[in-house]
Write a protein that holds these residues in place. Structure first.
Motif, PDB file in Angstrom:
ATOM      1  N   PRO A  18       0.818  -1.224   0.000  1.00  0.00           N
ATOM      2  CA  PRO A  18       0.000   0.000   0.000  1.00  0.00           C
ATOM      3  C   PRO A  18       0.847   1.268   0.000  1.00  0.00           C
ATOM      4  O   PRO A  18       0.488   2.254  -0.643  1.00  0.00           O
ATOM      5  CB  PRO A  18      -0.805  -0.114   1.307  1.00  0.00           C
ATOM      6  CG  PRO A  18      -0.749  -1.560   1.687  1.00  0.00           C
ATOM      7  CD  PRO A  18       0.554  -2.079   1.163  1.00  0.00           C
ATOM      8  N   ARG A  19       1.993   1.250   0.709  1.00  0.00           N
ATOM      9  CA  ARG A  19       2.829   2.459   0.749  1.00  0.00           C
ATOM     10  C   ARG A  19       3.579   2.657  -0.567  1.00  0.00           C
ATOM     11  O   ARG A  19       3.816   3.779  -1.003  1.00  0.00           O
ATOM     12  CB  ARG A  19       3.829   2.375   1.912  1.00  0.00           C
ATOM     13  CG  ARG A  19       3.153   2.380   3.272  1.00  0.00           C
ATOM     14  CD  ARG A  19       4.033   3.021   4.324  1.00  0.00           C
ATOM     15  NE  ARG A  19       5.115   2.159   4.763  1.00  0.00           N
ATOM     16  CZ  ARG A  19       6.024   2.537   5.672  1.00  0.00           C
ATOM     17  NH1 ARG A  19       5.969   3.735   6.204  1.00  0.00           N
ATOM     18  NH2 ARG A  19       6.971   1.717   6.045  1.00  0.00           N
ATOM     19  N   ILE A  20       3.953   1.530  -1.215  1.00  0.00           N
ATOM     20  CA  ILE A  20       4.711   1.626  -2.470  1.00  0.00           C
ATOM     21  C   ILE A  20       3.861   2.276  -3.570  1.00  0.00           C
ATOM     22  O   ILE A  20       4.366   3.031  -4.405  1.00  0.00           O
ATOM     23  CB  ILE A  20       5.231   0.229  -2.881  1.00  0.00           C
ATOM     24  CG1 ILE A  20       6.377  -0.174  -1.935  1.00  0.00           C
ATOM     25  CG2 ILE A  20       5.694   0.208  -4.335  1.00  0.00           C
ATOM     26  CD1 ILE A  20       6.881  -1.591  -2.102  1.00  0.00           C
ATOM     27  N   LEU A  21       2.557   2.029  -3.543  1.00  0.00           N
ATOM     28  CA  LEU A  21       1.664   2.604  -4.568  1.00  0.00           C
ATOM     29  C   LEU A  21       1.875   4.116  -4.711  1.00  0.00           C
ATOM     30  O   LEU A  21       1.987   4.642  -5.821  1.00  0.00           O
ATOM     31  CB  LEU A  21       0.202   2.289  -4.199  1.00  0.00           C
ATOM     32  CG  LEU A  21      -0.895   2.963  -5.009  1.00  0.00           C
ATOM     33  CD1 LEU A  21      -0.802   2.605  -6.484  1.00  0.00           C
ATOM     34  CD2 LEU A  21      -2.276   2.570  -4.477  1.00  0.00           C
ATOM     35  N   GLY A  22       1.949   4.824  -3.593  1.00  0.00           N
ATOM     36  CA  GLY A  22       2.085   6.283  -3.643  1.00  0.00           C
ATOM     37  C   GLY A  22       3.485   6.756  -3.986  1.00  0.00           C
ATOM     38  O   GLY A  22       3.713   7.959  -4.108  1.00  0.00           O
ATOM     39  N   CYS A  23       4.435   5.811  -4.110  1.00  0.00           N
ATOM     40  CA  CYS A  23       5.832   6.198  -4.356  1.00  0.00           C
ATOM     41  C   CYS A  23       6.261   5.965  -5.801  1.00  0.00           C
ATOM     42  O   CYS A  23       7.354   6.387  -6.190  1.00  0.00           O
ATOM     43  CB  CYS A  23       6.769   5.388  -3.456  1.00  0.00           C
ATOM     44  SG  CYS A  23       6.458   5.635  -1.713  1.00  0.00           S
ATOM     45  N   LEU A  24       5.452   5.260  -6.581  1.00  0.00           N
ATOM     46  CA  LEU A  24       5.881   4.919  -7.944  1.00  0.00           C
ATOM     47  C   LEU A  24       5.664   6.109  -8.874  1.00  0.00           C
ATOM     48  O   LEU A  24       4.567   6.678  -8.913  1.00  0.00           O
ATOM     49  CB  LEU A  24       5.117   3.688  -8.447  1.00  0.00           C
ATOM     50  CG  LEU A  24       5.408   2.402  -7.662  1.00  0.00           C
ATOM     51  CD1 LEU A  24       4.543   1.251  -8.171  1.00  0.00           C
ATOM     52  CD2 LEU A  24       6.887   2.026  -7.741  1.00  0.00           C
ATOM     53  N   PRO A  25       6.694   6.490  -9.640  1.00  0.00           N
ATOM     54  CA  PRO A  25       6.595   7.692 -10.478  1.00  0.00           C
ATOM     55  C   PRO A  25       5.895   7.406 -11.806  1.00  0.00           C
ATOM     56  O   PRO A  25       6.505   7.480 -12.876  1.00  0.00           O
ATOM     57  CB  PRO A  25       8.066   8.077 -10.684  1.00  0.00           C
ATOM     58  CG  PRO A  25       8.800   6.778 -10.623  1.00  0.00           C
ATOM     59  CD  PRO A  25       8.036   5.882  -9.687  1.00  0.00           C
ATOM     60  N   ALA A  26       4.626   7.068 -11.732  1.00  0.00           N
ATOM     61  CA  ALA A  26       3.870   6.734 -12.940  1.00  0.00           C
ATOM     62  C   ALA A  26       2.401   6.645 -12.565  1.00  0.00           C
ATOM     63  O   ALA A  26       2.047   6.628 -11.384  1.00  0.00           O
ATOM     64  CB  ALA A  26       4.345   5.392 -13.514  1.00  0.00           C
ATOM     65  N   SER A  27       1.557   6.565 -13.586  1.00  0.00           N
ATOM     66  CA  SER A  27       0.133   6.297 -13.366  1.00  0.00           C
ATOM     67  C   SER A  27      -0.319   5.350 -14.475  1.00  0.00           C
ATOM     68  O   SER A  27       0.434   5.066 -15.404  1.00  0.00           O
ATOM     69  CB  SER A  27      -0.672   7.607 -13.393  1.00  0.00           C
ATOM     70  OG  SER A  27      -0.491   8.264 -14.638  1.00  0.00           O
ATOM     71  N   GLY A  28      -1.532   4.842 -14.357  1.00  0.00           N
ATOM     72  CA  GLY A  28      -2.112   3.997 -15.408  1.00  0.00           C
ATOM     73  C   GLY A  28      -1.282   2.754 -15.697  1.00  0.00           C
ATOM     74  O   GLY A  28      -0.732   2.123 -14.803  1.00  0.00           O
ATOM     75  N   ARG A  29      -1.179   2.442 -16.997  1.00  0.00           N
ATOM     76  CA  ARG A  29      -0.448   1.230 -17.430  1.00  0.00           C
ATOM     77  C   ARG A  29       0.986   1.220 -16.936  1.00  0.00           C
ATOM     78  O   ARG A  29       1.527   0.193 -16.547  1.00  0.00           O
ATOM     79  CB  ARG A  29      -0.395   1.184 -18.966  1.00  0.00           C
ATOM     80  CG  ARG A  29      -1.633   0.677 -19.642  1.00  0.00           C
ATOM     81  CD  ARG A  29      -1.316   0.307 -21.091  1.00  0.00           C
ATOM     82  NE  ARG A  29      -0.576   1.339 -21.814  1.00  0.00           N
ATOM     83  CZ  ARG A  29      -1.145   2.363 -22.435  1.00  0.00           C
ATOM     84  NH1 ARG A  29      -2.448   2.510 -22.402  1.00  0.00           N
ATOM     85  NH2 ARG A  29      -0.416   3.248 -23.092  1.00  0.00           N
ATOM     86  N   GLU A  30       1.635   2.391 -16.971  1.00  0.00           N
ATOM     87  CA  GLU A  30       3.049   2.442 -16.582  1.00  0.00           C
ATOM     88  C   GLU A  30       3.221   2.124 -15.102  1.00  0.00           C
ATOM     89  O   GLU A  30       4.194   1.496 -14.702  1.00  0.00           O
ATOM     90  CB  GLU A  30       3.659   3.813 -16.884  1.00  0.00           C
ATOM     91  CG  GLU A  30       3.843   4.100 -18.360  1.00  0.00           C
ATOM     92  CD  GLU A  30       2.568   4.571 -19.028  1.00  0.00           C
ATOM     93  OE1 GLU A  30       2.272   4.065 -20.123  1.00  0.00           O
ATOM     94  OE2 GLU A  30       1.863   5.415 -18.459  1.00  0.00           O
TER      95      GLU A  30
END
Ligand SMILES: Cc1cc2nc3c(=O)[nH]c(=O)nc-3n(C[C@H](O)[C@H](O)[C@H](O)COP(=O)(O)OP(=O)(O)OC[C@H]3O[C@@H](n4cnc5c(N)ncnc54)[C@H](O)[C@@H]3O)c2cc1C
Length: 420
Positions: free
Chosen positions: A394-406
């Motif tokens: 759950p915490r990693i979701l907000g840290c990834l520099p992308a949205s959608g498919r990427e």
């Protein structure tokens, strides 16, 4: 607006999202006006991470060359549990030749967008505040204040902004990119729902010789999140989540001066706090601290508008959502929203698009943000996922520099998948 040339779309707010919307509209030949109540673009780095999709968008709009000299390409992210590096996420070759994310100061992005607009003959009306918006069946009645500086009391001791003129006009469409306190959102009576507790971060930018130019670091420890980004010219930024810090709400206001004016507002944050924070939260960081050029305490709320607009007024960017700082989702997804909304309005004005596309925009963005804010679906471990990464999903979701498919593709590289 009245007494001037025709305006088909009024863009409220000349932050990154409003500027990108303005640029898209200008390139489509739409008669637009872009207004901002402040006197210039921001003067600080704020959201300094551009997702690969945003870099591509800037390339499509002819702005990539202008940002390249001050952008630092990111090749990988290291995830730490505090003391140990638990995963290395490679950012290259994500999908379809998309560029890697880059670190770029938000003020450099805003300056590049404003210059590109100006090259198309569109100037931002700085010092123009939308004071009221009244939606009507065939447009929006807008009250615009022109602001001027007035010196109060003894000369040069104190100046304040006063209303020097007021205009009312009817505009066919309003694209509101007027930030988290959006007047447009409030005029429509749209709720801005808190979706989680706020996070407080202490942000430090300093010169160091120990920051790898290609790497971002994310620390997920018992105190919260911390992250480091390399900046151009030998500087880096560290942001530490500080659960006990309680900065004033006003700390989210952008600063327009190139000097630190918020120090007295945040007595809890001093340069001397940086070395112990680094020692405790990132003992592996070997960089020295040579010169702290900016430090600030910021409260990041998590909020989502109940609607992205209706009828003739549509929202993009922080006007519709607020998220944590590490993945820089609010600005980057805001840039994509600006593009989509501006293209849709251009299509409607040209008669090639139906207004129903705006309802689609609303549905898509609400779904996307319910995911990004962890309200629906979220990330879950795929079979064989490392147990530590699984526990941090759950915490990693907000840290990834992308949205959608990427974002899904990056998560997959960590053994995580989007839950359906
Ligand atoms: C101190 C600070 C630190 C931040 N740090 C980070 C970070 O580390 N990572 C991250 O991802 N994000 C960070 N952010 C958030 C990031 O800056 C925003 O997500 C981004 O600026 C959103 O862009 P926007 O164009 O939607 O809104 P904004 O940049 O807020 O622009 C809105 C514009 O609208 C104008 N405006 C408002 N009301 C009116 C009106 N009535 N009439 C006319 N104009 C109006 C404002 O003057 C402003 O220029 C930070 C923000 C601040 C303030």
């Amino acid at each position: 607006m009245s007494g001037h040339k025709r305006t088909d779309v009024l863009v409220v707010g000349a932050g990154p999202v409003g500027l990108l919307a303005g640029l898209t509209l200008a390139r489509r030949g739409v008669a637009l006006r872009i207004v901002d109540r402040d006197w210039r673009t921001g003067a600080h780095s704020y959201a300094l991470l551009l997702h690969g999709r945003s870099v591509k968008l800037l390339e499509d709009l002819g702005v990539r060359e202008a940002i390249l000299p001050s952008a630092v390409p990111l090749r990988r992210i290291r995830f730490w549990d505090g003391t140990r590096c638990r995963a290395v996420l490679e950012l290259e070759e994500l999908s379809g030749g998309l560029p890697v994310p880059v670190v770029l100061r938000q003020d450099a992005l805003e300056a590049a967008l404003e210059n590109a607009l100006s090259a198309l003959g569109v100037s931002v009306y700085w010092n123009h505040e939308v004071a009221a918006l009244v939606p009507e069946a065939d447009g929006v009645r807008v009250t615009l204040h022109r602001l001027e500086k007035e010196t109060v009391g003894y000369a040069a001791l104190h100046t304040e902004w006063v209303v020097a003129g007021t205009k009312e006009s009817k505009i066919p469409w309003v694209l509101a990119a007027d930030g988290h306190r959006s007047r447009a959102r409030r005029a429509l009576g749209i709720e801005f729902i808190e979706t989680g507790p706020p996070q407080h971060f202490g942000v430090f930018e300093f010169r160091t010789s120990g920051c790898d130019q290609a790497e971002m670091h994310v620390v997920l420890d018992a105190e919260g999140l911390a992250a480091a980004w390399p900046l151009a010219d030998g500087f880096c930024r560290w942001s530490f989540e500080l659960p006990n810090l309680q900065p004033l709400e006003t700390s989210r206001d952008k600063q327009r001066l190139a000097v630190q004016i918020g120090a007295q507002v945040f007595p809890a944050l001093a340069d001397q706090e940086l070395p112990p924070l680094l020692g405790r939260r990132a003992p592996w960081f070997s960089g020295n601290v040579e010169e702290v050029r900016w430090r600030i305490a910021v409260r990041f709320e998590r909020r989502l508008a109940s609607l992205f607009g209706r009828d003739r007024v549509w929202l993009a960017g922080d006007a519709a959502h607020m998220a944590g700082p590490v993945g820089a989702h609010s600005m980057n997804v805001g840039l994509l929203e600006a593009r989509q909304l501006a293209d849709t309005l251009a299509g409607i004005l040209a008669g090639s698009d139906s207004p129903a596309r705006l309802d689609e925009y609303n549905r898509q963005q609400l779904a996307q943000w319910r995911f990004l804010l962890g309200l629906e679906n979220g990330l879950r471990p795929a079979p064989g996922c490392d147990p530590w990464l699984a526990s941090q999903a759950p915490r990693i979701l907000g840290c990834l520099p992308a949205s959608g498919r990427e974002l899904a593709a990056l998560a997959a590289r960590l053994g995580l998948e989007v839950a359906n």
